[in-house]
Structure formats: structure tokens, C-alpha cells
Scaffold this active site. Sequence first.
Site, short mmCIF file in Angstrom:
data_model
loop_
_atom_site.label_atom_id
_atom_site.label_comp_id
_atom_site.label_asym_id
_atom_site.label_seq_id
_atom_site.Cartn_x
_atom_site.Cartn_y
_atom_site.Cartn_z
N GLU A 1 0.91 -1.25 0.03
CA GLU A 1 0.12 0.04 -0.03
C GLU A 1 1.07 1.23 -0.08
OE1 GLU A 1 -2.86 -0.44 3.43
OE2 GLU A 1 -3.57 -2.23 2.54
N ASN B 1 2.20 -4.15 -3.69
CA ASN B 1 0.76 -4.76 -3.17
C ASN B 1 -0.15 -3.53 -2.88
OD1 ASN B 1 -0.90 -7.13 -3.08
ND2 ASN B 1 -0.85 -6.58 -0.86
N HIS C 1 -10.02 -5.70 -2.92
CA HIS C 1 -11.22 -5.68 -2.11
C HIS C 1 -12.36 -5.05 -2.65
CE1 HIS C 1 -8.85 -7.42 1.40
NE2 HIS C 1 -7.84 -6.53 1.31
N GLU D 1 -5.72 -10.42 -2.31
CA GLU D 1 -6.70 -10.27 -1.05
C GLU D 1 -8.06 -10.13 -1.30
OE1 GLU D 1 -5.45 -7.03 1.61
OE2 GLU D 1 -3.49 -7.57 1.22
N ASP E 1 -12.02 -10.03 -2.12
CA ASP E 1 -13.28 -10.54 -1.38
C ASP E 1 -14.50 -9.37 -1.73
OD1 ASP E 1 -12.50 -8.06 0.23
OD2 ASP E 1 -12.07 -9.28 2.14
#
Length: 359
Positions: free
Chosen positions: A153, A195, A235, A267, A269
Site C-alpha cells: 500500500e 501490493n 477488496h 486479497e 473479497d
Amino acid sequence: MRRRPLLLAGLGLALAACGALGRPAKGNGLQALAAQRGLTWGSALSLAALDQPELLTLIQHNVGAITPENALKWDATEPEPGRFSFSDADRQLAYAKRNQMTVRGHALVWHRQLPGWLESLEPTPLRQALERHVQHVASHTRGRVISWDVVNEPLDEQGHGLRRSLWLEKLGPDYIADALRWARQADPKARLLINDYGLEGDDPQTARKRVSLLTLIDQLQRDGVPLDGIGLQAHLVAPREDEPRFATLPAFLQQLRQRGLAVEITELDVSDRELPSATALRDGRVAATYGAFLRAVLPEPALKQITTWGLSDRDTWLNGAFPRSDGLPQRPLPYDANLQAKPARSSIAATLQPTEAPR
Ligand code: 9MR
């Protein structure tokens, strides 16, 4: 089938199913389906999961890679200066080894989950602490981690260049190149990634953030810094009104590939926080969002692996970070909190089938 003819894909499936590729690929598990496309299917693994046999059975059926959800972060691995602690991480790595799973390392440099002692350091000792941390952690896991989120990030959320983190403020932008170089020294074979989140959508903020990332990549590559790939956290949020679309994502992935980079979905979702309460409606839209997202990324040859941030709704981070206004728990993952498969799981499986979206 862009990567290889169907016959070879079938052979890959057979090899994967009998474990010849070194990863479990049981029957119709997601890993077996992903292996047909030359991909690995992963999940974040919480510490609590290690004590839940039924959940572990499900993980072993579906997953060929794990990412320790928190155990490799700085507050866990170096709680005091120079005192390293790997007991939790090593339990997770041992679990992966026992079950022939690969491991994604997450994360060497981040602005969150940092121990307090670090934040008060002046620039010179801070840079030394960063070097010691990256070298020590990446050496400890050498040979056991297939890819590392070296810098997590680093981009400004609004798309204005780099995030004004502790690292940027005290060390300047070179902390990114330094961390990548130190990680390469410590573990020459691991795939080294940057990432980040907020890179998947079609909105102007995402477009700006992509430009920030590409600018960073171009600078690193001009400077000869080791960088092997980009992790897209993914996400996602199921849209309330529109059909989920990822119209601009394939071209962005192509820009990454043209720079010689691998792509991992790290990641994944799908939050249902903007949807009404009805379970069936939420599950349907979450499933549709998974399908649309996978259809956008699966054709990309640079894609190596896809990891969801947990496998069942009992594991999700979203209820703490983004609670629904009706107070109901979210349903963002392939399995529900009772470990029953949801429409999201069917949608993922159907989209992974080679007949659905040939690559
Ligand atoms: O899932 C993680 C949760 O257990 C932690 O409390 C949280 C703390 O920051 O971090 C979560 O994982 C994050 C990941 O490390 C980086 N991308 C965002 C994830 C969700 O917050």
C-alpha cells in the site's frame, strides 16, 4: 485457450489432481480448477483457523497457497528492536508445508501494524531498522515463500502519487527501492511484489491511482530495482445498482505485462455493505461481482495466482472495518460462516471452468 491447448490443460489437471505439481488439487476444489489454467488458488490464513479442523478441511480441499493474514507483519515479527519472533508465522508455514501449499509473504514494509518503538526513530536509525527488518524476515523465510509483498500500500489513496506514510515522510521515496533490493539480497528466488488496493475499478480515482503505480514502476525499472510483479488486493464492493463491470481492468493488466511484470490477485473479497438486507439478493450480487471480476482477469497471461482474504464469512475483516448499517454480518467470501458453499463459490467455480472463458 491462449496459454496451451486443451489437451495440455487436461494433462495439467490430471497431474495437479495426483499431486504431481506439488500442490493439493482435490477433485472439484478451487485449486484443482485454477490449476487447469496454470494458476494457483489461495486464501489468507488466520491463526484462529489453525484450531478449526472443519475449516482446515475446507481449506485443504480448495486451496494451493496460503497467506499468513497477520503473522508476518512487523508488529508480530519484530515487536521490540532486533528481537524477532516467528512462532506464529512458523506454525502457519509448517501447516502449508505439511499440506503441500505454497506461501505468500505479507508484508515486509507497510504503514500499519507497526510496533510503537519504530515510529519515534529519526531517519538514519529508521532506515537501518528497515534494512535489518527486511533482511532478517526475508532470510528467515527464504525458500519457503514463493512471493513477497515487499511494499504494501505505498500509493496515495486518492491517486496523488505516493502515500504520505511514516516511510515516505522520514526516508523519502527511496525506501521502496531500498526495500526491494534488500529483499532480493535476502531471498533471491522469491517473486518480489508491490501490493496495493483500489486498482480494479472503472472510476477516476482508480485511474489516477493506476497512473501513480505505473509512474512508480517506470522509475524503479529505470533505476534497475528488482521488482517481479504487482499484487492487486481486490477488496471489491458489490454495486447497489449497476451490474458489476471491470471494463478498464484488462488494459491495465496488459500495461503491467508489457513492463515484464507478473500479476497476482492477493486479497480478493466482495463486500455487500451497500446492499439491502435480504440474504439471497446479497449473495447473488456478490456472486455476480466475483464472476465479472474473474472474467476480466483470467484471460491475462501475466496472472499467476488468486488469493481470497479468507475462505469463509467467519474469517472476514470487513465487519470490523466496514460494518453494515443494518448490523448484519457481511457475506463476502465463497463459504458462509457455517462453512456452507454460497453462490459466490459456484460463480467462481463456473468462471474457472475452461469452457466458460477460454484463455
Ligand atoms: O485481515 C487483517 C486484519 O486481521 C487486521 O486486523 C488488519 C489490520 O490492519 O489487517 C487486515 O489485513 C489487511 C492486509 O494486511 C492489507 N490489506 C488490507 C487488509 C484488510 O484490512
